[in-house]
Design a protein around this motif. Structure first.
Motif, PDB file in Angstrom:
ATOM      1  N   ARG A   1     -18.204 -59.320   0.833  1.00 53.36           N
ATOM      2  CA  ARG A   1     -18.039 -57.888   1.105  1.00 53.36           C
ATOM      3  C   ARG A   1     -18.866 -57.063   0.117  1.00 53.36           C
ATOM      4  O   ARG A   1     -19.467 -56.047   0.470  1.00 53.36           O
ATOM      5  CB  ARG A   1     -16.557 -57.506   1.039  1.00 53.36           C
ATOM      6  CG  ARG A   1     -15.714 -58.109   2.150  1.00 53.36           C
ATOM      7  CD  ARG A   1     -14.279 -57.596   2.111  1.00 53.36           C
ATOM      8  NE  ARG A   1     -13.479 -58.229   3.139  1.00 53.36           N
ATOM      9  CZ  ARG A   1     -12.622 -59.247   2.939  1.00 53.36           C
ATOM     10  NH1 ARG A   1     -12.447 -59.706   1.697  1.00 53.36           N
ATOM     11  NH2 ARG A   1     -11.963 -59.784   3.931  1.00 53.36           N
ATOM     12  N   PHE A   2     -18.876 -57.519  -1.129  1.00 50.30           N
ATOM     13  CA  PHE A   2     -19.666 -56.825  -2.144  1.00 50.30           C
ATOM     14  C   PHE A   2     -21.154 -56.913  -1.836  1.00 50.30           C
ATOM     15  O   PHE A   2     -21.890 -55.921  -1.926  1.00 50.30           O
ATOM     16  CB  PHE A   2     -19.385 -57.415  -3.526  1.00 50.30           C
ATOM     17  CG  PHE A   2     -20.366 -56.979  -4.575  1.00 50.30           C
ATOM     18  CD1 PHE A   2     -20.303 -55.706  -5.108  1.00 50.30           C
ATOM     19  CD2 PHE A   2     -21.369 -57.839  -5.015  1.00 50.30           C
ATOM     20  CE1 PHE A   2     -21.208 -55.287  -6.070  1.00 50.30           C
ATOM     21  CE2 PHE A   2     -22.284 -57.432  -5.978  1.00 50.30           C
ATOM     22  CZ  PHE A   2     -22.199 -56.156  -6.505  1.00 50.30           C
ATOM     23  N   LEU A   3     -21.631 -58.107  -1.481  1.00 51.37           N
ATOM     24  CA  LEU A   3     -23.061 -58.267  -1.188  1.00 51.37           C
ATOM     25  C   LEU A   3     -23.469 -57.438   0.023  1.00 51.37           C
ATOM     26  O   LEU A   3     -24.579 -56.890   0.062  1.00 51.37           O
ATOM     27  CB  LEU A   3     -23.385 -59.748  -0.971  1.00 51.37           C
ATOM     28  CG  LEU A   3     -23.263 -60.638  -2.219  1.00 51.37           C
ATOM     29  CD1 LEU A   3     -23.440 -62.104  -1.853  1.00 51.37           C
ATOM     30  CD2 LEU A   3     -24.267 -60.222  -3.298  1.00 51.37           C
TER      31      LEU A   3
ATOM     32  N   ILE B   1     -22.966 -50.418 -13.690  1.00 52.86           N
ATOM     33  CA  ILE B   1     -21.535 -50.171 -13.833  1.00 52.86           C
ATOM     34  C   ILE B   1     -20.879 -49.916 -12.484  1.00 52.86           C
ATOM     35  O   ILE B   1     -19.813 -50.467 -12.187  1.00 52.86           O
ATOM     36  CB  ILE B   1     -21.287 -48.992 -14.803  1.00 52.86           C
ATOM     37  CG1 ILE B   1     -21.611 -49.415 -16.241  1.00 52.86           C
ATOM     38  CG2 ILE B   1     -19.842 -48.511 -14.709  1.00 52.86           C
ATOM     39  CD1 ILE B   1     -21.433 -48.316 -17.264  1.00 52.86           C
ATOM     40  N   SER B   2     -21.505 -49.106 -11.644  1.00 50.76           N
ATOM     41  CA  SER B   2     -20.883 -48.833 -10.340  1.00 50.76           C
ATOM     42  C   SER B   2     -20.834 -50.095  -9.489  1.00 50.76           C
ATOM     43  O   SER B   2     -19.892 -50.304  -8.732  1.00 50.76           O
ATOM     44  CB  SER B   2     -21.619 -47.708  -9.605  1.00 50.76           C
ATOM     45  OG  SER B   2     -22.925 -48.094  -9.215  1.00 50.76           O
ATOM     46  N   ALA B   3     -21.849 -50.970  -9.629  1.00 50.18           N
ATOM     47  CA  ALA B   3     -21.846 -52.225  -8.874  1.00 50.18           C
ATOM     48  C   ALA B   3     -20.722 -53.144  -9.339  1.00 50.18           C
ATOM     49  O   ALA B   3     -19.969 -53.688  -8.524  1.00 50.18           O
ATOM     50  CB  ALA B   3     -23.193 -52.920  -9.012  1.00 50.18           C
ATOM     51  N   GLN B   4     -20.580 -53.330 -10.651  1.00 45.64           N
ATOM     52  CA  GLN B   4     -19.535 -54.235 -11.126  1.00 45.64           C
ATOM     53  C   GLN B   4     -18.146 -53.668 -10.820  1.00 45.64           C
ATOM     54  O   GLN B   4     -17.215 -54.426 -10.532  1.00 45.64           O
ATOM     55  CB  GLN B   4     -19.701 -54.553 -12.609  1.00 45.64           C
ATOM     56  CG  GLN B   4     -19.281 -53.484 -13.582  1.00 45.64           C
ATOM     57  CD  GLN B   4     -19.350 -53.967 -15.031  1.00 45.64           C
ATOM     58  OE1 GLN B   4     -20.083 -54.912 -15.363  1.00 45.64           O
ATOM     59  NE2 GLN B   4     -18.594 -53.334 -15.906  1.00 45.64           N
TER      60      GLN B   4
ATOM     61  N   ALA C   1     -13.271 -54.015  -7.387  1.00 45.07           N
ATOM     62  CA  ALA C   1     -12.390 -53.434  -6.364  1.00 45.07           C
ATOM     63  C   ALA C   1     -12.221 -54.387  -5.180  1.00 45.07           C
ATOM     64  O   ALA C   1     -11.102 -54.539  -4.643  1.00 45.07           O
ATOM     65  CB  ALA C   1     -12.954 -52.093  -5.893  1.00 45.07           C
ATOM     66  N   PHE C   2     -13.290 -55.032  -4.751  1.00 53.88           N
ATOM     67  CA  PHE C   2     -13.172 -55.988  -3.641  1.00 53.88           C
ATOM     68  C   PHE C   2     -12.254 -57.148  -4.026  1.00 53.88           C
ATOM     69  O   PHE C   2     -11.468 -57.625  -3.201  1.00 53.88           O
ATOM     70  CB  PHE C   2     -14.547 -56.513  -3.239  1.00 53.88           C
ATOM     71  CG  PHE C   2     -15.335 -55.562  -2.370  1.00 53.88           C
ATOM     72  CD1 PHE C   2     -14.843 -55.146  -1.139  1.00 53.88           C
ATOM     73  CD2 PHE C   2     -16.571 -55.080  -2.783  1.00 53.88           C
ATOM     74  CE1 PHE C   2     -15.573 -54.264  -0.339  1.00 53.88           C
ATOM     75  CE2 PHE C   2     -17.299 -54.211  -1.989  1.00 53.88           C
ATOM     76  CZ  PHE C   2     -16.799 -53.800  -0.768  1.00 53.88           C
TER      77      PHE C   2
END
Length: 599
Positions: free
Chosen positions: A323-325, A340-343, A348-349
């Motif tokens: 889902r993250f990818l 930071i927003s990516a991690q 969250a996922f």
């Protein structure tokens, strides 16, 4: 003391008051842990270094910080070179450096609760050659100048149920007791936190990212045990779970208890028990057997229940990563995504699974040149955007009650260069070579390490970290004794025979300083391998991690037909395990990400 320079000055003043000419500051705790609680983060407080492995030495006129190849770049970014010299391990060591830099007659202090007996012997010998001495301190001088030092965690223990542990604590202790009898020993000291958690089927929250509790234990040859843990950390449920065969004591009573073992034969692990434990046993008149902690090997060889839990955790974690990818594929090309927003989105996922207990380590979220910092940890100051035509490396994992995960994926943001694709494919070829290896029983991880490096070596390239580490069952993400690493390198354990049931990482990489980093990491299980006509018992690896490998980074011309078949078969398995958990746009993206390679 607002700056690290002020802290260094304060420590030097404290050492002068104690008539010490130097002091050694390792990054560990009283249990020789890799990850430590906030109260034990002396190295970070003193120097600013936030990696997970390192040491420092402070002398009156100079100071040095020691890190291995994973932290070569990070230490220079975080530690002021005007106050500290940077030293590379294993090219040098604290003991060697002290032998070269301590003055004749110097008294160099160390905390015996933070070093092994072997280290003390090495440092003592190195200093003796200079007419200097190593001096054990009763209290740590860093603590004396650390005004707002955190207290140890007060978190309570929780029970790890037998259906996830696979065996009861009584069964584990009975097996240890049989071994102790065979060794002629009365008891074994357990001081490694993950050994204690595994032996007693308990978990804790005293160390970030590792679900363990601060404790010591003695397991006796009759299967009973003494557990030393702060009383307010024990719930009625935990007390009932431990039962009458486990005698409970305050954690701070451990040293006094050792003093009462006169005439007893005690097993203590030279690698995991600190020098202070050996010293207390020596003073008590106990006979010491310097043998490996009896929990280490059975903890590393996972049973059916632990493997079942791990597979469930991997399937859950793989869907969160997919889902993250997908999210990254939508958001990153338009700009606005940062490390930071990516991690945070990846976290969250994982949290949305409803099963996440913690991360298994601080996420490595490295965009562009930050991806070349092997154990990079993003901060507000270092935070970079994910830029077009660059690489993004994300190494992350989750702690779930049924398993511990660790996975790295490298993703092309926009169009990768031909060099990026070449390097990525060489790393992939090494990953596949290790994943498909078949080897006889008794093979060491160090013997397999070359398989993962060969295609990089052929181009004059390499990476400065081990290829694989052991992983625990809802325990430490870095677990011994097994490793896949060069024997004699910075990563101890490459000489341990691999055994069926062990879980390791398979994570070759490549890092171009100032430009990008590449790593592909899956977890693998050592399993028996049947080969027709084989004259020896053989082992191989089952891949346990399921997440797409970025097709845009694969140079198909560099893959053999067998390697292409491996990628397609791997993606087919990813599709079968992760696909049913996805829906909507994520499912559509995923179906393309795991489709057979073309061309």
């Amino acid at each position: 003391m607002s700056t690290h320079a002020d802290r260094l000055s304060a420590l030097r003043e404290e050492l002068a008051r104690r008539r010490l000419d130097g002091f050694v500051v390792p990054l560990t705790d009283e249990h020789m842990s890799e990850y430590v609680g906030a109260y034990a983060q002396r190295l970070a407080w003193l120097t600013g270094f936030e990696g997970s492995a390192g040491s420092a030495v402070v002398l009156p006129a100079e100071a040095a910080i020691f890190v291995d190849g994973r932290y070569t770049l990070q230490v220079r970014e975080q530690v002021d070179g005007s106050n500290w010299s940077y030293q590379s391990v294993p090219q040098t060591s604290v003991a060697q450096w002290l032998g070269a830099h301590a003055k004749e007659g110097a008294r160099i202090g160390y905390d015996p609760w933070l070093h092994t007996r072997g280290w003390v012997a090495q440092a003592t010998a190195a200093l003796k050659a200079k007419g200097a001495t190593l001096v054990a301190v009763e209290t740590n001088p860093v603590d004396a100048v650390w005004p707002d030092k955190p207290l140890p965690s007060a978190a309570r223990l929780v029970v790890q149920p037998n259906e996830l542990a696979g065996r009861s604590s009584a069964e584990k202790r009975a097996e240890m007791a049989d071994w102790l009898v065979s060794q002629g020993a009365d008891a074994a000291v357990l001081s490694a936190l993950d050994s204690i958690a595994w032996t007693f089927n308990v978990r804790g929250a005293d160390v970030d990212r590792t679900p363990v509790a601060l404790a010591y234990a003695l397991v006796a040859a009759d299967g009973t045990a003494d557990l030393f843990v702060a009383p307010d950390k024990l719930t009625d449920e935990v007390r009932q779970h431990l039962g009458n065969a486990v005698r409970l004591h305050p954690r701070d009573a451990f040293a006094d208890h050792l003093a009462g073992l006169s005439g007893k034969t005690i097993v203590a692990d030279p690698e995991r028990a600190v020098a202070a434990i050996f010293g207390a046993l020596d003073r008590a008149g106990a006979r010491i057997l310097p043998l490996r902690d009896p929990a280490v090997l059975p903890k590393a060889i996972k049973n059916a229940a632990e493997l079942g839990g791990h597979r469930a955790a991997q399937a859950r974690d793989g869907a969160a990563l997919a889902r993250f990818l997908h999210w990254l594929s939508v958001e990153a090309p338009g700009g606005g995504v940062t490390e930071i927003s990516a991690q945070n989105r990846l976290l969250a996922f994982r949290e949305e699974t409803g099963a996440l207990r913690d991360l298994s380590f601080d996420t490595i979220s490295g965009a562009g040149p930050n991806g070349a910092v092997v154990h990079y940890r993003v901060s507000e100051e270092s935070n970079r955007p994910l830029e077009p035509n660059s690489l993004y490396l994300v190494d992350s994992g989750g702690q779930y009650q049924d398993g511990t995960t660790d996975v790295t994926r490298t993703v092309a943001i926009g169009t990768p260069t031909a060099e990026m694709r070449d390097r990525f494919t060489r790393v992939l070829k090494g990953h596949i070579a290790l994943a498909t290896a078949v080897f006889p029983e008794g093979t060491r991880g160090g013997q397999l390490d070359t398989l993962a490096r060969q295609f990089l070596w052929a181009a004059g390239l390499d990476y400065a970290h081990g290829t694989g580490h052991g992983v625990g069952a809802f325990l430490a993400v870095h677990e011994g004794p097994q490793r896949i690493a060069p024997v004699g390198g910075a990563f101890v354990g490459g000489d341990e025979p691999l055994r069926a049931g062990m879980i390791l990482s398979n994570e070759p990489g490549y890092y171009k300083t100032g430009e990008y980093g590449i790593r592909i990491e899956n977890l693998v299980l050592v399993e028996p391998r049947e080969v027709p006509g084989a004259e020896r018992k053989l082992l191989g690896f089952e891949t346990l991690t399921f997440a797409p490998i970025d097709r845009a980074l694969i140079d198909l011309a560099l893959l053999t037909p067998a390697e292409r078949a491996w990628v397609d078969a791997y993606h087919a398995k990813v599709a079968a395990i992760v696909g049913p958990q996805l829906s909507g746009e994520a499912a559509l993206w995923f179906s393309r990400a795991v489709a057979p390679l073309e061309g």
